[in-house]
Motif scaffolding. Sequence first.
Motif: not given
Length: 210
Positions: A201-205
Amino acid sequence: MRSRADSGAFVVQDVAGAAEQRRSIRRYAETEIPEEEIRDLLRLAGRAPSAFNAQPWRFIVVRDEALKAGLAAAANNQQQVIRAPATIVMYSDMQNALERLPEAMHPDMPAEQREAGVKRFRASFETKSADERENWGANQANIALGYLLLLAESKGLATSPMLGFDAEKVKALLGLPSHVRIPALVSIGYPDEEGFRPHRISSETLVEFR
Ligand SMILES: Cc1cc2nc3c(=O)[nH]c(=O)nc-3n(C[C@H](O)[C@H](O)[C@H](O)COP(=O)(O)O)c2cc1C
């Protein structure tokens, strides 16, 4: 194909490259891993840091076919345990780590400081139950598990970490004392499949700056 089994060459990747590339691999070439390579890999995995430098991780490298079959039976018949030339049973033993604490103390520290450190650390466990003590050790061992997976990738070896097993059966099979914890089984070998490309899952989140 990521397989390096044919060339037998060890590809040494940097840490970032290994993190980008690593994925679980469950099929392996029949090529054995030289014992010295496994010893070196586990020595480096033991470079992982741990609180108080306790180093509670321990490793049993299972290569014997009958033992691997027993391990697979204890691990929901996961076939990678048998297919791999070796499956590493990684366990943690805080009882033993506390006994061996003097060895873990840094030799460059003055003797009194080392003795005080051992006393302080042992005292901090007197109020803990055996369960709490061993869970604490397993948390430390998981740091070495991460090292092991990444180091294997950096050396051109593929791994399959597993939690799908019956710990009591594994302990009985290997004659391990009941108090130890088993953070993972890790099948290891030269890859013979691509595996799924890494997906996260996106590390940004998952990251925030404040
Ligand atoms: C501690 C741990 C336990 C795992 N247990 C199993 C397992 O029992 N069986 C299995 O097939 N995969 C197992 N996996 C693999 C994960 O499913 C896998 O790491 C995850 O889906 C990410 O995929 P990747 O390793 O290919 O990047 C385990 C992974 C870890 C780190």
